[in-house]
Each structure stands twice: as structure tokens, then as C-alpha cells.
Design a protein around this motif. Sequence first.
Motif, PDB file in Angstrom:
ATOM      1  N   GLY A 224       0.815  -1.210   0.000  1.00 39.63           N
ATOM      2  CA  GLY A 224       0.000   0.000   0.000  1.00 39.63           C
ATOM      3  C   GLY A 224       0.846   1.257   0.000  1.00 39.63           C
ATOM      4  N   TRP A 225       1.929   1.236   0.770  1.00 36.18           N
ATOM      5  CA  TRP A 225       2.823   2.387   0.800  1.00 36.18           C
ATOM      6  C   TRP A 225       3.485   2.597  -0.554  1.00 36.18           C
ATOM      7  CZ3 TRP A 225       8.212   2.380   0.093  1.00 36.18           C
ATOM      8  CH2 TRP A 225       8.827   3.612   0.297  1.00 36.18           C
ATOM      9  N   MET A 226       3.811   1.512  -1.258  1.00 40.58           N
ATOM     10  CA  MET A 226       4.413   1.640  -2.588  1.00 40.58           C
ATOM     11  C   MET A 226       3.476   2.405  -3.532  1.00 40.58           C
ATOM     12  SD  MET A 226       6.173  -2.086  -3.275  1.00 40.58           S
ATOM     13  CE  MET A 226       6.194  -1.748  -5.031  1.00 40.58           C
ATOM     14  N   VAL A 227       2.182   2.087  -3.470  1.00 39.31           N
ATOM     15  CA  VAL A 227       1.221   2.785  -4.318  1.00 39.31           C
ATOM     16  C   VAL A 227       1.202   4.277  -4.007  1.00 39.31           C
ATOM     17  CG1 VAL A 227      -1.239   2.985  -4.891  1.00 39.31           C
ATOM     18  CG2 VAL A 227      -0.210   0.726  -4.603  1.00 39.31           C
ATOM     19  N   LEU A 228       1.163   4.611  -2.722  1.00 33.22           N
ATOM     20  CA  LEU A 228       1.127   6.020  -2.329  1.00 33.22           C
ATOM     21  C   LEU A 228       2.414   6.740  -2.699  1.00 33.22           C
ATOM     22  CD1 LEU A 228      -0.557   5.604   1.161  1.00 33.22           C
ATOM     23  CD2 LEU A 228      -1.558   6.672  -0.848  1.00 33.22           C
ATOM     24  N   ASP A 229       3.551   6.086  -2.462  1.00 34.71           N
ATOM     25  CA  ASP A 229       4.833   6.726  -2.757  1.00 34.71           C
ATOM     26  C   ASP A 229       5.011   6.921  -4.254  1.00 34.71           C
ATOM     27  OD1 ASP A 229       7.571   7.505  -1.492  1.00 34.71           O
ATOM     28  OD2 ASP A 229       8.113   6.194  -3.182  1.00 34.71           O
ATOM     29  N   ALA A 230       4.633   5.922  -5.050  1.00 33.61           N
ATOM     30  CA  ALA A 230       4.773   6.048  -6.503  1.00 33.61           C
ATOM     31  C   ALA A 230       3.863   7.139  -7.055  1.00 33.61           C
ATOM     32  CB  ALA A 230       4.468   4.708  -7.174  1.00 33.61           C
ATOM     33  N   SER A 231       2.718   7.353  -6.416  1.00 37.01           N
ATOM     34  CA  SER A 231       1.800   8.388  -6.902  1.00 37.01           C
ATOM     35  C   SER A 231       2.396   9.786  -6.739  1.00 37.01           C
ATOM     36  CB  SER A 231       0.469   8.289  -6.154  1.00 37.01           C
ATOM     37  OG  SER A 231       0.632   8.606  -4.783  1.00 37.01           O
ATOM     38  N   LYS A 232       3.283   9.962  -5.760  1.00 42.96           N
ATOM     39  CA  LYS A 232       3.917  11.270  -5.566  1.00 42.96           C
ATOM     40  C   LYS A 232       4.796  11.641  -6.754  1.00 42.96           C
ATOM     41  CE  LYS A 232       4.149  10.574  -0.561  1.00 42.96           C
ATOM     42  NZ  LYS A 232       5.057  10.422   0.613  1.00 42.96           N
ATOM     43  N   TYR A 233       5.352  10.638  -7.421  1.00 46.83           N
ATOM     44  CA  TYR A 233       6.265  10.878  -8.544  1.00 46.83           C
ATOM     45  C   TYR A 233       5.615  10.544  -9.888  1.00 46.83           C
ATOM     46  CZ  TYR A 233       9.403  10.715  -4.548  1.00 46.83           C
ATOM     47  OH  TYR A 233      10.001  10.934  -3.329  1.00 46.83           O
ATOM     48  N   LEU A 234       4.281  10.350  -9.890  1.00 49.01           N
ATOM     49  CA  LEU A 234       3.524  10.057 -11.110  1.00 49.01           C
ATOM     50  C   LEU A 234       4.043   8.811 -11.819  1.00 49.01           C
ATOM     51  CD1 LEU A 234       3.062  13.671 -12.554  1.00 49.01           C
ATOM     52  CD2 LEU A 234       1.524  12.370 -11.060  1.00 49.01           C
ATOM     53  N   ARG A 235       4.501   7.817 -11.025  1.00 54.51           N
ATOM     54  CA  ARG A 235       4.968   6.551 -11.592  1.00 54.51           C
ATOM     55  C   ARG A 235       3.774   5.608 -11.701  1.00 54.51           C
ATOM     56  NH1 ARG A 235      10.189   4.966 -11.726  1.00 54.51           N
ATOM     57  NH2 ARG A 235       9.231   3.308 -12.981  1.00 54.51           N
ATOM     58  N   SER A 236       2.956   5.844 -12.724  1.00 55.28           N
ATOM     59  CA  SER A 236       1.755   5.036 -12.859  1.00 55.28           C
ATOM     60  C   SER A 236       2.069   3.576 -13.164  1.00 55.28           C
ATOM     61  CB  SER A 236       0.851   5.613 -13.957  1.00 55.28           C
ATOM     62  OG  SER A 236       1.551   5.713 -15.179  1.00 55.28           O
ATOM     63  N   ASP A 237       3.236   3.302 -13.788  1.00 57.96           N
ATOM     64  CA  ASP A 237       3.599   1.907 -14.054  1.00 57.96           C
ATOM     65  C   ASP A 237       3.822   1.143 -12.755  1.00 57.96           C
ATOM     66  OD1 ASP A 237       5.762   3.517 -13.495  1.00 57.96           O
ATOM     67  OD2 ASP A 237       7.138   2.482 -14.847  1.00 57.96           O
ATOM     68  N   ILE A 238       4.466   1.782 -11.776  1.00 55.44           N
ATOM     69  CA  ILE A 238       4.674   1.139 -10.474  1.00 55.44           C
ATOM     70  C   ILE A 238       3.353   1.003  -9.737  1.00 55.44           C
ATOM     71  CG2 ILE A 238       5.786   1.389  -8.214  1.00 55.44           C
ATOM     72  CD1 ILE A 238       8.130   2.703  -9.577  1.00 55.44           C
ATOM     73  N   ILE A 239       2.498   2.022  -9.861  1.00 57.02           N
ATOM     74  CA  ILE A 239       1.182   1.954  -9.209  1.00 57.02           C
ATOM     75  C   ILE A 239       0.397   0.748  -9.731  1.00 57.02           C
ATOM     76  CG2 ILE A 239      -1.038   3.112  -8.938  1.00 57.02           C
ATOM     77  CD1 ILE A 239       0.462   5.778  -9.074  1.00 57.02           C
ATOM     78  N   TYR A 240       0.360   0.591 -11.055  1.00 63.87           N
ATOM     79  CA  TYR A 240      -0.369  -0.543 -11.630  1.00 63.87           C
ATOM     80  C   TYR A 240       0.258  -1.863 -11.204  1.00 63.87           C
ATOM     81  CZ  TYR A 240      -3.528   2.041 -14.707  1.00 63.87           C
ATOM     82  OH  TYR A 240      -4.544   2.830 -15.208  1.00 63.87           O
ATOM     83  N   ALA A 241       1.585  -1.942 -11.203  1.00 62.59           N
ATOM     84  CA  ALA A 241       2.265  -3.183 -10.819  1.00 62.59           C
ATOM     85  C   ALA A 241       1.946  -3.546  -9.374  1.00 62.59           C
ATOM     86  CB  ALA A 241       3.773  -3.037 -11.013  1.00 62.59           C
ATOM     87  N   ALA A 242       1.987  -2.544  -8.476  1.00 61.48           N
ATOM     88  CA  ALA A 242       1.695  -2.810  -7.069  1.00 61.48           C
ATOM     89  C   ALA A 242       0.240  -3.211  -6.867  1.00 61.48           C
ATOM     90  CB  ALA A 242       2.024  -1.574  -6.228  1.00 61.48           C
ATOM     91  N   ILE A 243      -0.681  -2.571  -7.597  1.00 65.65           N
ATOM     92  CA  ILE A 243      -2.098  -2.916  -7.481  1.00 65.65           C
ATOM     93  C   ILE A 243      -2.340  -4.348  -7.964  1.00 65.65           C
ATOM     94  CG2 ILE A 243      -4.383  -2.430  -8.432  1.00 65.65           C
ATOM     95  CD1 ILE A 243      -3.672   0.531  -8.346  1.00 65.65           C
ATOM     96  N   ILE A 244      -1.675  -4.735  -9.053  1.00 62.87           N
ATOM     97  CA  ILE A 244      -1.822  -6.103  -9.549  1.00 62.87           C
ATOM     98  C   ILE A 244      -1.272  -7.104  -8.537  1.00 62.87           C
ATOM     99  CG2 ILE A 244      -1.038  -7.722 -11.325  1.00 62.87           C
ATOM    100  CD1 ILE A 244      -1.185  -5.387 -13.324  1.00 62.87           C
ATOM    101  N   ILE A 245      -0.151  -6.775  -7.905  1.00 64.71           N
ATOM    102  CA  ILE A 245       0.401  -7.653  -6.858  1.00 64.71           C
ATOM    103  C   ILE A 245      -0.590  -7.797  -5.712  1.00 64.71           C
ATOM    104  CG2 ILE A 245       2.219  -7.862  -5.119  1.00 64.71           C
ATOM    105  CD1 ILE A 245       4.100  -6.448  -7.086  1.00 64.71           C
ATOM    106  N   MET A 246      -1.168  -6.674  -5.290  1.00 59.85           N
ATOM    107  CA  MET A 246      -2.162  -6.720  -4.217  1.00 59.85           C
ATOM    108  C   MET A 246      -3.364  -7.579  -4.609  1.00 59.85           C
ATOM    109  SD  MET A 246      -2.146  -2.736  -2.943  1.00 59.85           S
ATOM    110  CE  MET A 246      -3.411  -3.010  -1.700  1.00 59.85           C
ATOM    111  N   GLY A 247      -3.808  -7.435  -5.861  1.00 60.06           N
ATOM    112  CA  GLY A 247      -4.952  -8.222  -6.309  1.00 60.06           C
ATOM    113  C   GLY A 247      -4.661  -9.710  -6.334  1.00 60.06           C
ATOM    114  N   ILE A 248      -3.466 -10.078  -6.798  1.00 60.48           N
ATOM    115  CA  ILE A 248      -3.101 -11.501  -6.843  1.00 60.48           C
ATOM    116  C   ILE A 248      -3.019 -12.086  -5.442  1.00 60.48           C
ATOM    117  CG2 ILE A 248      -1.243 -13.104  -7.445  1.00 60.48           C
ATOM    118  CD1 ILE A 248      -0.652 -11.326  -9.865  1.00 60.48           C
ATOM    119  N   ILE A 249      -2.434 -11.341  -4.516  1.00 54.97           N
ATOM    120  CA  ILE A 249      -2.346 -11.817  -3.127  1.00 54.97           C
ATOM    121  C   ILE A 249      -3.742 -11.977  -2.540  1.00 54.97           C
ATOM    122  CG2 ILE A 249      -1.571 -11.212  -0.801  1.00 54.97           C
ATOM    123  CD1 ILE A 249       0.819  -9.819  -2.096  1.00 54.97           C
ATOM    124  N   ALA A 250      -4.633 -11.018  -2.808  1.00 55.37           N
ATOM    125  CA  ALA A 250      -6.003 -11.102  -2.298  1.00 55.37           C
ATOM    126  C   ALA A 250      -6.721 -12.328  -2.857  1.00 55.37           C
ATOM    127  CB  ALA A 250      -6.771  -9.834  -2.652  1.00 55.37           C
TER     128      ALA A 250
END
Length: 270
Positions: A224-250
Amino acid sequence: MAVKDDIRSAARRPAKESGVYFAVSACSVIAVLLLWWTASRNPWVNPLFLPSPADVWSAFADIAREGYKGSTMLAHIGASLRRIFTALLLVFVTAVPLGILCGRNRLIRAVFDPFIEFYRPLPPLAYYSLLVLWFGIQDTSKVILLFLSGFAPMFIAAVYSARRIPADRINGARSLGANGFRLYAFVIFPSCLPDLLTGLRTAVGVTYATLVAAEMVAAVSGIGWMVLDASKYLRSDIIYAAIIIMGIIAILIDSAIRLLIRKVSPWIES
């Protein structure tokens, strides 16, 4: 002989239907991926808002190989899972016995129900600042936030399951000498277990959804912190990657709970 053939055909039917449903689900996922790829290859959406699958995969590979902000990907996943599972363990050992007691005793339910119903609809961020003020910025406040988000659905499931136990079952157990702790441990709790596991699925979903809020304040690790931190730098690729990781774990966690439900109560579809 005809009866045996009917039994075999009935046993094969659910497996065949499961295969059809799995194929439909796979086709749906492939269709969405193709639509994503097509949209990223054409100037339909700004790449800042919708990076291509290749860019997301590249970001995932970089995180898996080099980590993110000084921690490996497994360390970030482990930090989030540690907070979630600690909170869920506390939820299960507190909400289940309290909910069962409240379901079997209206006086006890009258004591706790107003407080549960008061805080249950509140957004987690509404009281997170108070938790930080009371318990500090370390993991304690984060675990308590996750605990509170999962407690209410688990408590409600326990109350509901305890109230719907047939009176004949309770009276029959009492006529055989079950009383007090034995009645709760060997009759009421096993009767509630299928509903409790279903409530645990809901609690996991709510707790997991609160993870990003829990890691907003003074966190330096976690998905979750990765998503928030990446959003500060507009790294949408990292945001999507982290969200997909979260979804797979869920999905993996939910699949494990569904498997446990089938083992405990195979007559229930999950």
C-alpha cells in the motif's frame, strides 16, 4: 447398473461445469488484457493514466530484481501481510467469541451492539488520526486500524450464525449433558463455523481495502505504501504493478479461505 451410471454422470457434471466457468473467466481476463494493450498502443488514453502492459511488466521486473526504495519486493509484501494477518488473528480471537455470546444472549448484545453499529459505517480515515495520536506512528496504530475495519463484519457474522442455530440442536445437546463451555465448544462453535468462515472472507476484503489507509502515515514499507509513494512521482507503471500484486495476493488468500470452507462444509457452494 443404471443407478451407477447416473451417479457417475452426476459426479462428472460439476467438474465439466467448473471447466466451462473457468474457460469463461479466462476469456474475460484475456479480453480485458487485449483491450488494455490496444488502448495503450493507440492514442486513446494518456500513457500517464494508462501505461502499457509492457511498461507495467518492466516496472514489476525492476521491483522484483532491485526492490523499491531500499527494500526488496518480498520485504514490502511481508510487511503488509504481517500487519494484515496480525489484525485478522486478533479479529478472529475477539470478534468470534464475543459475537457468539451476543448471539446467544440478548443482554450482552444490548451492551455491545450500539458501539459496533456506531463505528461500523465510519470511514477508517475518519478515526485513523486519533489512533496515531493515541498509539503513535509505528505498526501498532496500523494494526489497530486494520483490526477495527475487520472486527465489525466478523462480529456481525458471529452474531447471525449463533442466532440461527436450531433450538432442537441446543436442547438435544443439553439433554445429553452438554453445558457451559462444552456446549459452546462442541455444539455452538462447530455449528457457526461455516458462517464464520464466510464472515472471515468479508473481513479479509474490508481489511485488505483498508491497507492503503493504514500505510499512509509514517510507513516506509508495504504494498500500500508503494502505491502512495509512486503516486507522488507520477509513476503510474509502479502503481499498476503494485495494485496487480495486491490483487493476486487477495485472490490467493480468498482461494485459501474458500478451500477451507469446502473442507469444513462441503455442502455449501463457495
